[in-house]
Design an enzyme around this catalytic site. Sequence first.
Site, PDB file in Angstrom:
ATOM      1  N   PHE A   1      96.556  -6.528  18.721  1.00  0.00           N
ATOM      2  CA  PHE A   1      96.677  -5.863  17.425  1.00  0.00           C
ATOM      3  C   PHE A   1      95.536  -6.262  16.488  1.00  0.00           C
ATOM      4  O   PHE A   1      94.994  -5.419  15.768  1.00  0.00           O
ATOM      5  CB  PHE A   1      98.029  -6.239  16.807  1.00  0.00           C
ATOM      6  CG  PHE A   1      98.281  -5.662  15.439  1.00  0.00           C
ATOM      7  CD1 PHE A   1      98.867  -4.412  15.298  1.00  0.00           C
ATOM      8  CD2 PHE A   1      97.948  -6.368  14.296  1.00  0.00           C
ATOM      9  CE1 PHE A   1      99.107  -3.882  14.034  1.00  0.00           C
ATOM     10  CE2 PHE A   1      98.182  -5.848  13.030  1.00  0.00           C
ATOM     11  CZ  PHE A   1      98.768  -4.600  12.904  1.00  0.00           C
TER      12      PHE A   1
ATOM     13  N   ARG B   1      83.508   9.527  -4.807  1.00  0.00           N
ATOM     14  CA  ARG B   1      83.921   8.128  -4.827  1.00  0.00           C
ATOM     15  C   ARG B   1      82.715   7.236  -4.588  1.00  0.00           C
ATOM     16  O   ARG B   1      81.815   7.585  -3.819  1.00  0.00           O
ATOM     17  CB  ARG B   1      84.979   7.852  -3.749  1.00  0.00           C
ATOM     18  CG  ARG B   1      86.237   8.674  -3.876  1.00  0.00           C
ATOM     19  CD  ARG B   1      87.292   8.183  -2.901  1.00  0.00           C
ATOM     20  NE  ARG B   1      86.857   8.314  -1.529  1.00  0.00           N
ATOM     21  CZ  ARG B   1      87.298   9.234  -0.685  1.00  0.00           C
ATOM     22  NH1 ARG B   1      88.172  10.127  -1.092  1.00  0.00           N
ATOM     23  NH2 ARG B   1      86.867   9.282   0.563  1.00  0.00           N
TER      24      ARG B   1
ATOM     25  N   TYR C   1      87.588  -6.323  -4.826  1.00  0.00           N
ATOM     26  CA  TYR C   1      88.185  -5.018  -4.537  1.00  0.00           C
ATOM     27  C   TYR C   1      88.674  -4.964  -3.090  1.00  0.00           C
ATOM     28  O   TYR C   1      89.800  -4.538  -2.811  1.00  0.00           O
ATOM     29  CB  TYR C   1      87.170  -3.897  -4.786  1.00  0.00           C
ATOM     30  CG  TYR C   1      87.648  -2.557  -4.278  1.00  0.00           C
ATOM     31  CD1 TYR C   1      88.610  -1.829  -4.978  1.00  0.00           C
ATOM     32  CD2 TYR C   1      87.172  -2.045  -3.071  1.00  0.00           C
ATOM     33  CE1 TYR C   1      89.088  -0.620  -4.489  1.00  0.00           C
ATOM     34  CE2 TYR C   1      87.642  -0.833  -2.575  1.00  0.00           C
ATOM     35  CZ  TYR C   1      88.591  -0.124  -3.292  1.00  0.00           C
ATOM     36  OH  TYR C   1      89.058   1.070  -2.803  1.00  0.00           O
TER      37      TYR C   1
ATOM     38  N   ARG D   1      80.148   2.662   6.422  1.00  0.00           N
ATOM     39  CA  ARG D   1      80.078   3.846   7.284  1.00  0.00           C
ATOM     40  C   ARG D   1      80.341   5.137   6.521  1.00  0.00           C
ATOM     41  O   ARG D   1      79.732   6.179   6.781  1.00  0.00           O
ATOM     42  CB  ARG D   1      81.097   3.700   8.410  1.00  0.00           C
ATOM     43  CG  ARG D   1      81.164   4.876   9.375  1.00  0.00           C
ATOM     44  CD  ARG D   1      82.493   4.878  10.117  1.00  0.00           C
ATOM     45  NE  ARG D   1      83.614   5.002   9.198  1.00  0.00           N
ATOM     46  CZ  ARG D   1      84.867   4.686   9.503  1.00  0.00           C
ATOM     47  NH1 ARG D   1      85.152   4.186  10.687  1.00  0.00           N
ATOM     48  NH2 ARG D   1      85.833   4.841   8.615  1.00  0.00           N
TER      49      ARG D   1
END
Length: 418
Positions: free
Chosen positions: A289, A229, A172, A219
């Site tokens: 980044f 969910r 997933y 978290r």
Amino acid sequence: MELLRKWLGHPEDIYHLLRFKMGGYRVVMPRMDPDSLGLGLRTCYRYLNQTSRSFAAVIQALDGELRHAVCIFYLVLRALDTIEDDMTISLDVKVPMLIEFHSYLYQPEWKYMESKEKHRQVLEDFPTISMEFRNLAKVYQDVISDICHKMGVGMAEFLEKKVDSQSEWDRYCHYVAGLVGIGLSRLFSASELEDPIVGQDTELANSMGLFLQKTNIIRDYLEDQLEGREFWPREVWSRYTKKLSDLTKPENIDMAVQCLNELITNALRHVPDVLTYLSRLKNQSVFNFCAIPQVMAIATLAACYNNKQVFRGVVKIRKGQAVTLMMDATNMQSVKAIMYQYVEEIYQKIPSTDPSSNKTQQIIASIRAMSLPSGPMASRHHYSPIYLSCAMLLAALSWQYLSTISKATEEYVQAGEN
């Protein structure tokens, strides 16, 4: 006064907040001139700023044409994600849309006007996004289209399927984040700012995404529960409780924390791959980044480890701490020192009775071996008594000023985003 007490306990935050506010942000987030862009790209960057708190600034700091490619990549995936999240779209409509979404990139008029999601503008004005996609070099188009297709298929697979095993958890996370890491890596290499190996090594790129996604899932346990969910793998939580929601019950808190620690241990196994990946990067804007979200993630896991508050509220790293990480994570030596610091913090909190303690110690040992600091960065958080006294005085004098720091800066330094 609570804010003042926090700063007095962490005087280094004062220094970095002021440094960031007084121009240090330009090191990691140099501003882009919007007047240099055409109308379509200006519109895309406006959507980027409206839909992303965490990524907009660092995307705009990327060098050259890579900046535009990553901006469009983000907006395309944001549009795809908006379709997935929209519970008002029936499954018989949603599933084909997800699977075929990549084809809409080549349909100039395609748009979707019936979404009820807050970011629906990326669907309603998809023609602008798809036009700028088609204006990209073909090498970028091919990457974005391919990742969009794979992600859409994966999202469709998990629409009516809960995450059971740990391997399904990895699968997933691969679909929703690992593929993003792989796509970004291919874009980095396509731009020639990075070597071909960065885009070719999909295992390391996948780990970059999995580490961030697992951190967010861990978290956000309580927030996800409140919204109906569930992303924690059943294989893990079923060893501690009959229902995932039962971990919030006070009588189950010890078992809940043990489950939490096991999942954090699972996430930590990606850190060696993260360090190897970052060590290959050559371009400074690409390094920033990639590195900033990873150090935010390790700091977040250290804050969550063995912490009952995960099941009672929101666990976040301090804004000053986040700014410090942003300012420091600009070279490999610093990133290794940061990783070392936070895995040591976790190590010091491992309960001797925790069922995962041996595994946690083992993975921390492997991370230590790769990130053992050397040189000046080894003492990056040691401050002299004079410095501490001055910083505490500064905190007392300026806490109210700092509490008004710009909203844009505060939103950016949130520790991660789903």
